[in-house]
Structure formats: C-alpha cells, structure tokens
Design a protein around this motif. Structure first.
Motif, PDB file in Angstrom:
ATOM      1  N   ARG A   1       0.839  -1.209   0.000  1.00 21.33           N
ATOM      2  CA  ARG A   1       0.000   0.000   0.000  1.00 21.33           C
ATOM      3  C   ARG A   1       0.872   1.258   0.000  1.00 21.33           C
ATOM      4  NH1 ARG A   1      -3.640   1.234   5.172  1.00 21.33           N
ATOM      5  NH2 ARG A   1      -1.548   1.436   5.983  1.00 21.33           N
ATOM      6  N   SER A   2       1.895   1.283   0.835  1.00 20.48           N
ATOM      7  CA  SER A   2       2.780   2.451   0.893  1.00 20.48           C
ATOM      8  C   SER A   2       3.626   2.575  -0.367  1.00 20.48           C
ATOM      9  CB  SER A   2       3.673   2.380   2.131  1.00 20.48           C
ATOM     10  OG  SER A   2       2.889   2.568   3.290  1.00 20.48           O
ATOM     11  N   LYS A   3       4.053   1.453  -0.896  1.00 20.71           N
ATOM     12  CA  LYS A   3       4.816   1.473  -2.150  1.00 20.71           C
ATOM     13  C   LYS A   3       3.976   2.117  -3.255  1.00 20.71           C
ATOM     14  CE  LYS A   3       6.936  -1.788  -5.406  1.00 20.71           C
ATOM     15  NZ  LYS A   3       7.236  -3.224  -5.615  1.00 20.71           N
ATOM     16  N   ARG A   4       2.716   1.730  -3.379  1.00 22.80           N
ATOM     17  CA  ARG A   4       1.823   2.333  -4.381  1.00 22.80           C
ATOM     18  C   ARG A   4       1.643   3.829  -4.122  1.00 22.80           C
ATOM     19  NH1 ARG A   4      -0.780  -2.465  -3.636  1.00 22.80           N
ATOM     20  NH2 ARG A   4      -2.269  -1.561  -2.177  1.00 22.80           N
ATOM     21  N   PHE A   5       1.451   4.211  -2.870  1.00 26.18           N
ATOM     22  CA  PHE A   5       1.245   5.617  -2.517  1.00 26.18           C
ATOM     23  C   PHE A   5       2.441   6.472  -2.938  1.00 26.18           C
ATOM     24  CE2 PHE A   5       1.885   9.087   0.522  1.00 26.18           C
ATOM     25  CZ  PHE A   5       0.693   9.780   0.379  1.00 26.18           C
ATOM     26  N   TYR A   6       3.637   6.041  -2.550  1.00 24.56           N
ATOM     27  CA  TYR A   6       4.827   6.862  -2.832  1.00 24.56           C
ATOM     28  C   TYR A   6       5.226   6.837  -4.306  1.00 24.56           C
ATOM     29  CZ  TYR A   6       5.415   8.043   2.034  1.00 24.56           C
ATOM     30  OH  TYR A   6       5.217   8.567   3.294  1.00 24.56           O
ATOM     31  N   THR A   7       4.952   5.741  -5.006  1.00 22.98           N
ATOM     32  CA  THR A   7       5.326   5.678  -6.421  1.00 22.98           C
ATOM     33  C   THR A   7       4.216   6.183  -7.332  1.00 22.98           C
ATOM     34  OG1 THR A   7       4.649   3.345  -6.602  1.00 22.98           O
ATOM     35  CG2 THR A   7       6.978   3.792  -6.086  1.00 22.98           C
ATOM     36  N   GLU A   8       3.004   5.675  -7.162  1.00 22.87           N
ATOM     37  CA  GLU A   8       1.924   6.002  -8.096  1.00 22.87           C
ATOM     38  C   GLU A   8       1.270   7.348  -7.818  1.00 22.87           C
ATOM     39  OE1 GLU A   8      -0.785   2.690  -8.332  1.00 22.87           O
ATOM     40  OE2 GLU A   8       0.871   1.275  -8.623  1.00 22.87           O
ATOM     41  N   ILE A   9       1.179   7.758  -6.565  1.00 23.30           N
ATOM     42  CA  ILE A   9       0.530   9.035  -6.255  1.00 23.30           C
ATOM     43  C   ILE A   9       1.545  10.158  -6.132  1.00 23.30           C
ATOM     44  CG2 ILE A   9      -0.876  10.284  -4.559  1.00 23.30           C
ATOM     45  CD1 ILE A   9      -2.379   7.633  -4.098  1.00 23.30           C
ATOM     46  N   LEU A  10       2.589   9.965  -5.318  1.00 24.75           N
ATOM     47  CA  LEU A  10       3.568  11.047  -5.152  1.00 24.75           C
ATOM     48  C   LEU A  10       4.632  11.059  -6.243  1.00 24.75           C
ATOM     49  CD1 LEU A  10       4.104  11.321  -1.303  1.00 24.75           C
ATOM     50  CD2 LEU A  10       2.448  12.473  -2.772  1.00 24.75           C
ATOM     51  N   GLY A  11       4.742  10.002  -7.025  1.00 22.28           N
ATOM     52  CA  GLY A  11       5.627  10.005  -8.184  1.00 22.28           C
ATOM     53  C   GLY A  11       7.087   9.698  -7.921  1.00 22.28           C
ATOM     54  N   PHE A  12       7.409   9.112  -6.780  1.00 19.34           N
ATOM     55  CA  PHE A  12       8.794   8.705  -6.541  1.00 19.34           C
ATOM     56  C   PHE A  12       9.119   7.520  -7.445  1.00 19.34           C
ATOM     57  CE2 PHE A  12       8.204  11.235  -2.802  1.00 19.34           C
ATOM     58  CZ  PHE A  12       9.470  11.663  -2.454  1.00 19.34           C
ATOM     59  N   ARG A  13      10.329   7.509  -7.990  1.00 24.66           N
ATOM     60  CA  ARG A  13      10.775   6.423  -8.874  1.00 24.66           C
ATOM     61  C   ARG A  13      11.573   5.395  -8.068  1.00 24.66           C
ATOM     62  NH1 ARG A  13      11.725  11.171 -11.009  1.00 24.66           N
ATOM     63  NH2 ARG A  13      13.911  11.178 -10.448  1.00 24.66           N
ATOM     64  N   PRO A  14      11.253   4.105  -8.227  1.00 22.57           N
ATOM     65  CA  PRO A  14      12.044   3.075  -7.553  1.00 22.57           C
ATOM     66  C   PRO A  14      13.464   3.023  -8.123  1.00 22.57           C
ATOM     67  CG  PRO A  14       9.922   2.200  -8.249  1.00 22.57           C
ATOM     68  CD  PRO A  14      10.078   3.546  -8.894  1.00 22.57           C
ATOM     69  N   LEU A  15      14.438   2.985  -7.248  1.00 25.98           N
ATOM     70  CA  LEU A  15      15.843   2.828  -7.642  1.00 25.98           C
ATOM     71  C   LEU A  15      16.307   1.399  -7.403  1.00 25.98           C
ATOM     72  CD1 LEU A  15      17.372   6.071  -6.065  1.00 25.98           C
ATOM     73  CD2 LEU A  15      16.755   5.689  -8.465  1.00 25.98           C
ATOM     74  N   ARG A  16      16.025   0.876  -6.199  1.00 26.01           N
ATOM     75  CA  ARG A  16      16.419  -0.471  -5.804  1.00 26.01           C
ATOM     76  C   ARG A  16      15.385  -1.012  -4.834  1.00 26.01           C
ATOM     77  NH1 ARG A  16      20.566   2.612  -6.078  1.00 26.01           N
ATOM     78  NH2 ARG A  16      20.286   3.496  -4.018  1.00 26.01           N
ATOM     79  N   GLU A  17      15.088  -2.277  -4.986  1.00 34.91           N
ATOM     80  CA  GLU A  17      14.192  -2.941  -4.047  1.00 34.91           C
ATOM     81  C   GLU A  17      14.836  -4.258  -3.651  1.00 34.91           C
ATOM     82  OE1 GLU A  17       9.458  -3.762  -3.718  1.00 34.91           O
ATOM     83  OE2 GLU A  17      10.403  -4.287  -5.627  1.00 34.91           O
ATOM     84  N   GLN A  18      14.835  -4.529  -2.368  1.00 33.04           N
ATOM     85  CA  GLN A  18      15.414  -5.798  -1.923  1.00 33.04           C
ATOM     86  C   GLN A  18      14.617  -6.357  -0.757  1.00 33.04           C
ATOM     87  OE1 GLN A  18      19.417  -4.547  -0.992  1.00 33.04           O
ATOM     88  NE2 GLN A  18      18.962  -4.341   1.163  1.00 33.04           N
ATOM     89  N   TYR A  19      14.550  -7.668  -0.724  1.00 29.73           N
ATOM     90  CA  TYR A  19      13.953  -8.359   0.411  1.00 29.73           C
ATOM     91  C   TYR A  19      15.099  -8.861   1.272  1.00 29.73           C
ATOM     92  CZ  TYR A  19      11.278 -11.462   3.337  1.00 29.73           C
ATOM     93  OH  TYR A  19      10.709 -12.068   4.425  1.00 29.73           O
ATOM     94  N   ARG A  20      15.093  -8.494   2.532  1.00 28.29           N
ATOM     95  CA  ARG A  20      16.149  -8.898   3.463  1.00 28.29           C
ATOM     96  C   ARG A  20      15.598 -10.037   4.323  1.00 28.29           C
ATOM     97  NH1 ARG A  20      17.458  -3.245   5.896  1.00 28.29           N
ATOM     98  NH2 ARG A  20      15.314  -3.551   6.487  1.00 28.29           N
ATOM     99  N   ALA A  21      15.896 -11.252   3.917  1.00 26.21           N
ATOM    100  CA  ALA A  21      15.299 -12.443   4.527  1.00 26.21           C
ATOM    101  C   ALA A  21      15.576 -12.529   6.022  1.00 26.21           C
ATOM    102  CB  ALA A  21      15.806 -13.694   3.818  1.00 26.21           C
TER     103      ALA A  21
END
Length: 128
Positions: A18-38
């Motif tokens: 939900r927050s990822k969608r908010f910051y990218t799709e609504i506020l327009g921030f572009r993803p640079l790197r995404e990682q899952y830290r197991a």
C-alpha cells in the motif's frame, strides 16, 4: 564537518504494498532499488523524486504505531516543495486524498498544507 544536503529520509510502513503504491503512483517517486532482506523479513525500497529527493521505504513485522499527530518525539513531518499549490491540491483530491486547509507561513508568506501517507505520517506541501 560540512554537511551538503540531506541524503535520504527513511520511512517504516505497516503495509508495504500500500505504501509502495502511494509513494510511487501518487507522489511520483521512482524506484531505484528494491530488496527483500530475509534475515529481517523486511523489504527495503530506495525511491527518488525530481531534485534528487530520496526516500527509503521499509517494512518490518509489527512496527509500533506513531505516538501522536504530529507532535511525537522524532520526525515531525516530511515537507515536499511544489511550484503550484492549487494544482497539487487538485491532484491529491483526484487521488482521494483530502489535504488540510491551506495555511500561510508567517515568516515567508508562502502557502502550505498537510496530508497523510497511508500510515498517518504527516506530509507537508510547501509552495516555492
């Protein structure tokens, strides 16, 4: 020591997608790197907006709630500059976000308003 700028701002969210969608799709921030830290069972998403503004979005299991709005100890709010306050408010409203009434900064006579991210983090829009 000479500080040159703020490098990034880190935000912990309760619902990562939900927050990822908010910051990218609504506020327009572009993803640079995404990682899952197991080891931490946590996502970390590096985001960037125009002007080099960088955010880190984190997910953690059961993060504590923000103690109060907005006068909790620690980060009070995130302030983002906009060129046209009326345009920015209209954009937010088209996305179902109702900002607070516009205020005037007594020191600069500039207009500003607040709205919230999905977890209630206060975000300020400040007209340049």
């Amino acid at each position: 020591m000479r500080l040159t700028t703020i490098h990034h701002i880190a935000i912990i969210c309760s619902d990562y997608e939900r927050s990822k969608r908010f910051y990218t799709e609504i506020l327009g921030f572009r993803p640079l790197r995404e990682q899952y830290r197991a080891a931490r069972r946590s996502y970390k998403l590096d985001l960037e907006a125009d002007g080099g503004i960088q955010l880190e979005l984190f997910s953690f299991e059961n993060p504590p709630k923000r103690p109060s709005y907005p006068e909790a100890c620690g980060l009070r709010h995130l302030a983002l500059a906009v060129d046209d306050m009326n345009e920015a408010i209209a954009y937010l409203r088209r996305h179902g976000i109702e900002p607070e009434p516009i205020r005037i900064d007594e020191a600069t006579n500039k207009r500003f308003t607040f709205f919230q991210d999905p977890d209630g983090l206060p975000i300020e829009l400040y007209e340049k």
